[in-house]
Write a protein that holds these residues in place. Structure first.
Motif, PDB file in Angstrom:
ATOM      1  N   LYS A 143       1.089  -1.098   0.095  1.00  0.00           N
ATOM      2  CA  LYS A 143       0.151   0.238  -0.104  1.00  0.00           C
ATOM      3  C   LYS A 143       0.926   1.275   0.098  1.00  0.00           C
ATOM      4  CE  LYS A 143      -4.268  -1.838   2.230  1.00  0.00           C
ATOM      5  NZ  LYS A 143      -5.149  -1.641   3.274  1.00  0.00           N
ATOM      6  N   ILE A 144       2.071   1.044   0.522  1.00  0.00           N
ATOM      7  CA  ILE A 144       3.153   2.299   0.594  1.00  0.00           C
ATOM      8  C   ILE A 144       4.334   1.744  -0.024  1.00  0.00           C
ATOM      9  CG2 ILE A 144       4.202   3.955   2.117  1.00  0.00           C
ATOM     10  CD1 ILE A 144       1.710   3.882   3.948  1.00  0.00           C
TER      11      ILE A 144
ATOM     12  N   ASP B 102       6.454   7.181  -2.980  1.00  0.00           N
ATOM     13  CA  ASP B 102       7.436   8.474  -2.820  1.00  0.00           C
ATOM     14  C   ASP B 102       8.767   7.888  -3.707  1.00  0.00           C
ATOM     15  OD1 ASP B 102       9.241  10.418  -1.934  1.00  0.00           O
ATOM     16  OD2 ASP B 102       8.838  10.042   0.243  1.00  0.00           O
TER      17      ASP B 102
ATOM     18  N   GLU C  11      -1.189   2.875  -2.499  1.00  0.00           N
ATOM     19  CA  GLU C  11      -1.966   4.097  -2.227  1.00  0.00           C
ATOM     20  C   GLU C  11      -1.061   5.141  -2.060  1.00  0.00           C
ATOM     21  OE1 GLU C  11      -4.163   3.409   1.306  1.00  0.00           O
ATOM     22  OE2 GLU C  11      -5.415   1.632   0.551  1.00  0.00           O
ATOM     23  N   ASP C  12       0.231   4.959  -1.651  1.00  0.00           N
ATOM     24  CA  ASP C  12       1.377   6.121  -1.383  1.00  0.00           C
ATOM     25  C   ASP C  12       2.713   5.629  -2.264  1.00  0.00           C
ATOM     26  OD1 ASP C  12       3.232   8.056  -0.526  1.00  0.00           O
ATOM     27  OD2 ASP C  12       1.872   8.327   1.547  1.00  0.00           O
TER      28      ASP C  12
ATOM     29  N   GLN D 143      -0.201  15.900  -5.153  1.00  0.00           N
ATOM     30  CA  GLN D 143       1.030  15.370  -6.079  1.00  0.00           C
ATOM     31  C   GLN D 143       1.786  16.308  -5.538  1.00  0.00           C
ATOM     32  OE1 GLN D 143      -0.750  14.851  -9.866  1.00  0.00           O
ATOM     33  NE2 GLN D 143      -2.922  15.593  -8.946  1.00  0.00           N
TER      34      GLN D 143
ATOM     35  N   LEU E 286      -3.919   4.997  -6.059  1.00  0.00           N
ATOM     36  CA  LEU E 286      -2.938   6.055  -5.410  1.00  0.00           C
ATOM     37  C   LEU E 286      -3.606   7.307  -5.048  1.00  0.00           C
ATOM     38  CD1 LEU E 286       0.248   5.898  -5.577  1.00  0.00           C
ATOM     39  CD2 LEU E 286       0.158   7.226  -7.634  1.00  0.00           C
ATOM     40  N   THR E 287      -3.082   7.499  -3.705  1.00  0.00           N
ATOM     41  CA  THR E 287      -3.651   8.951  -3.195  1.00  0.00           C
ATOM     42  C   THR E 287      -2.709   9.971  -3.038  1.00  0.00           C
ATOM     43  OG1 THR E 287      -3.280   8.068  -0.999  1.00  0.00           O
ATOM     44  CG2 THR E 287      -5.638   7.593  -1.680  1.00  0.00           C
ATOM     45  N   THR E 288      -1.510   9.479  -2.934  1.00  0.00           N
ATOM     46  CA  THR E 288      -0.391  10.276  -2.739  1.00  0.00           C
ATOM     47  C   THR E 288       0.939  10.065  -3.641  1.00  0.00           C
ATOM     48  OG1 THR E 288      -0.821  10.795  -0.418  1.00  0.00           O
ATOM     49  CG2 THR E 288       1.303  11.543  -1.196  1.00  0.00           C
TER      50      THR E 288
ATOM     51  N   GLU F 145       8.019   3.596  -0.511  1.00  0.00           N
ATOM     52  CA  GLU F 145       8.986   4.899  -0.397  1.00  0.00           C
ATOM     53  C   GLU F 145      10.395   4.477  -0.649  1.00  0.00           C
ATOM     54  OE1 GLU F 145       8.667   7.147   3.249  1.00  0.00           O
ATOM     55  OE2 GLU F 145       6.612   6.831   3.187  1.00  0.00           O
TER      56      GLU F 145
ATOM     57  N   SER G  63       4.839  11.233  -4.513  1.00  0.00           N
ATOM     58  CA  SER G  63       5.774  12.458  -4.435  1.00  0.00           C
ATOM     59  C   SER G  63       6.827  12.175  -5.251  1.00  0.00           C
ATOM     60  CB  SER G  63       6.341  12.441  -3.110  1.00  0.00           C
ATOM     61  OG  SER G  63       7.074  13.399  -2.659  1.00  0.00           O
TER      62      SER G  63
END
Length: 477
Positions: free
Chosen positions: A325-326, A357, A354-355, A412, A381-383, A328, A385
């Motif tokens: 889900k994330i 980075d 969802e996130d 975004q 995807l919600t975020t 980074e 970067s």
């Protein structure tokens, strides 16, 4: 004559205060006390430092759990001692009070409305229905056959010496280790000497630990001593490791450490959140770690580490990252890498991610096209970067065209286009303002804009990166 508007104390409150003033208060008196009076009277005794009353109330506590942490914001050590003395009476007496039900002393740092509910109930004279209709607690059996008392605590070990309350508790636990369990769900290690940590870990039920954060510049011999404890935390769900540098040791010692470290993951069957920041031993060894993961991860964070292109390829092939889900990967230098493995990884997690980075990865124009088709299919995807990557206005425009169709994408973060900077790397404000206006116009053309921010290198005022939105002409920091 001005009349006082202060509400006079209720008869119930007066009776409770009178009870606390009684120096001859006995356990038999408390056994006849209505259950709903215990929490407000305990609060009163705790705040007024009625030590003897506290001891007795702990022994007669009619609930399974005593959540003490909310009361410890401005504690008195003598008050804490009084609670422990009351518990001692329970632990050492073969026959416990008739109404005794206490099984858990809760010292965890959690939001708990237990005391608030009872305080409000006392003020309004309206007690929870479940408690008013509570059935009498049957007489307790003898000590034999009873479950040991469990003490729950979150440990944050950040200083060279422990604070007096934790020191008091640990000494008390050590002297009664056969009569209770010390359980810690969250363990944060931020600089405490390893000898202190080792003594604490010997007292803690390691099976209870669910979250661990280690941020210590330990030398390799200490890391090797810590590793076996990690493998005993069999219910661990979240692991965060930061600032571990073994690069100054020989290659053979590093390989030995990596083997010992990664094999511990074979025992962690509930791990869902793995975070590694500024650790030096992943380079060329990420496949060893990934192959030892036994369950699908929900969160994977690898930041400010050195990876090889082969590491990225192994990451994309790992079955345990298919439900992320994330993700980074900020600070991982991907310049000159083929981003096909990252494309494969994004395709694999498109249904759950969802996130994402990818800040400061050094991704250039020529690499972006490889990930765009997969990125545009990450519909959850919600975020997203992407700051700190040196891309041009044309590439940024293309990137916006692909992400703009993601309906769940609420935030975004993009870098200022490369054209915004002079040859020496200085931001040209007028040029950046014009490019940002063009980009925002593009966003408006494509759809009603969500929160889209553009990031420059560093703000001269705060020393941090500066973010600029649709209309804002100043640093959002």
């Amino acid at each position: 004559m001005k009349m006082s508007t202060r509400t006079p104390p209720r008869l119930l409150e007066l009776a409770g205060q009178s009870l606390l003033r009684d120096q001859a208060l006995a356990i038999s008196t408390l056994e006849e006390l209505p259950t709903e009076l215990f929490p407000p009277l305990f609060l009163e005794a705790f705040n007024r430092r009625r030590y003897e009353a506290l001891k007795l109330m702990v022994q007669a506590w009619p609930f399974r759990r005593l959540p003490l942490s909310p009361l410890m914001q401005m504690p008195c050590l003598d008050t804490f001692h009084a609670v422990l003395d009351g518990l001692d009476a329970l632990l050492t007496h073969r026959v416990r009070p008739r109404r005794w039900k206490l099984q858990v002393l809760d010292l965890q740092d959690v939001c708990d409305n237990f005391w608030m509910v009872w305080s409000e109930a006392m003020a309004h004279g309206c007690f929870p229905v479940a408690m008013r209709n509570r059935k009498p607690v049957p007489d307790c059996l003898r000590m034999r056959g009873q479950q040991p008392l469990t003490v729950f605590i979150d440990l944050w070990l950040k200083n060279r010496t422990l604070d007096e309350y934790l020191t008091c508790l640990l000494l008390w636990v050590k002297q009664r280790k056969d009569l209770l369990h010390l359980c810690c769900k969250k363990l944060r290690i931020l600089g405490t000497p390893f000898r202190n940590l080792r003594n604490i870990l010997k007292m803690v039920n390691l099976d209870c630990i669910q979250e661990v954060e280690v941020n210590c510049n330990w030398i390799l011999p200490i890391l090797i001593q810590f590793i076996p404890y990690l493998g005993q935390m069999k219910n661990l769900q979240k692991l965060h490791l930061s600032h571990m540098d073994v690069s100054r040791y020989t290659s053979s010692k590093q390989k030995e450490f990596v083997t010992q470290f990664t094999t511990q993951f074979l025992k962690l069957r509930y791990l869902q959140n793995l975070s590694m920041n500024s650790v030096s031993f992943l380079e060329g060894h990420l496949d060893q770690l990934l192959s030892c993961l036994k369950t699908p991860l929900k969160i994977l964070t690898i930041t400010n580490c050195v990876l090889l292109e082969s590491d990225l390829r192994h990451l994309s092939q790992c079955p345990s990252v298919s439900q992320l889900k994330i993700l980074e990967l900020s600070g991982i230098r991907l310049a000159n890498f083929s981003l096909v493995p990252l494309q494969v990884l994004l395709e694999k997690v498109a249904a759950t991610l969802e996130d994402l980075d990818l800040d400061d990865c050094g991704i250039a124009d020529s690499q972006v096209n490889a990930i765009l088709p997969a990125l545009s299919r990450c519909f959850e995807l919600t975020t997203f970067s992407f700051c700190g990557n040196p891309i041009s206005m044309a590439t940024l425009d293309n990137l916006l065209c692909h992400t703009i169709r993601l309906n769940n994408l609420h935030l975004q973060l993009y870098p200022a286009p490369r054209e915004s900077y002079d040859a020496d790397g200085t931001l040209c404000w007028s040029r950046f303002a014009q490019l940002r206006a063009d980009l925002m116009g593009r966003v408006r053309d494509l759809r009603h804009p969500r929160r889209v921010l553009f990031c420059t290198d560093y703000c001269p005022e705060c020393g941090s990166k500066s973010f600029y939105g649709l209309e804002v002409d100043q640093c959002c920091c």
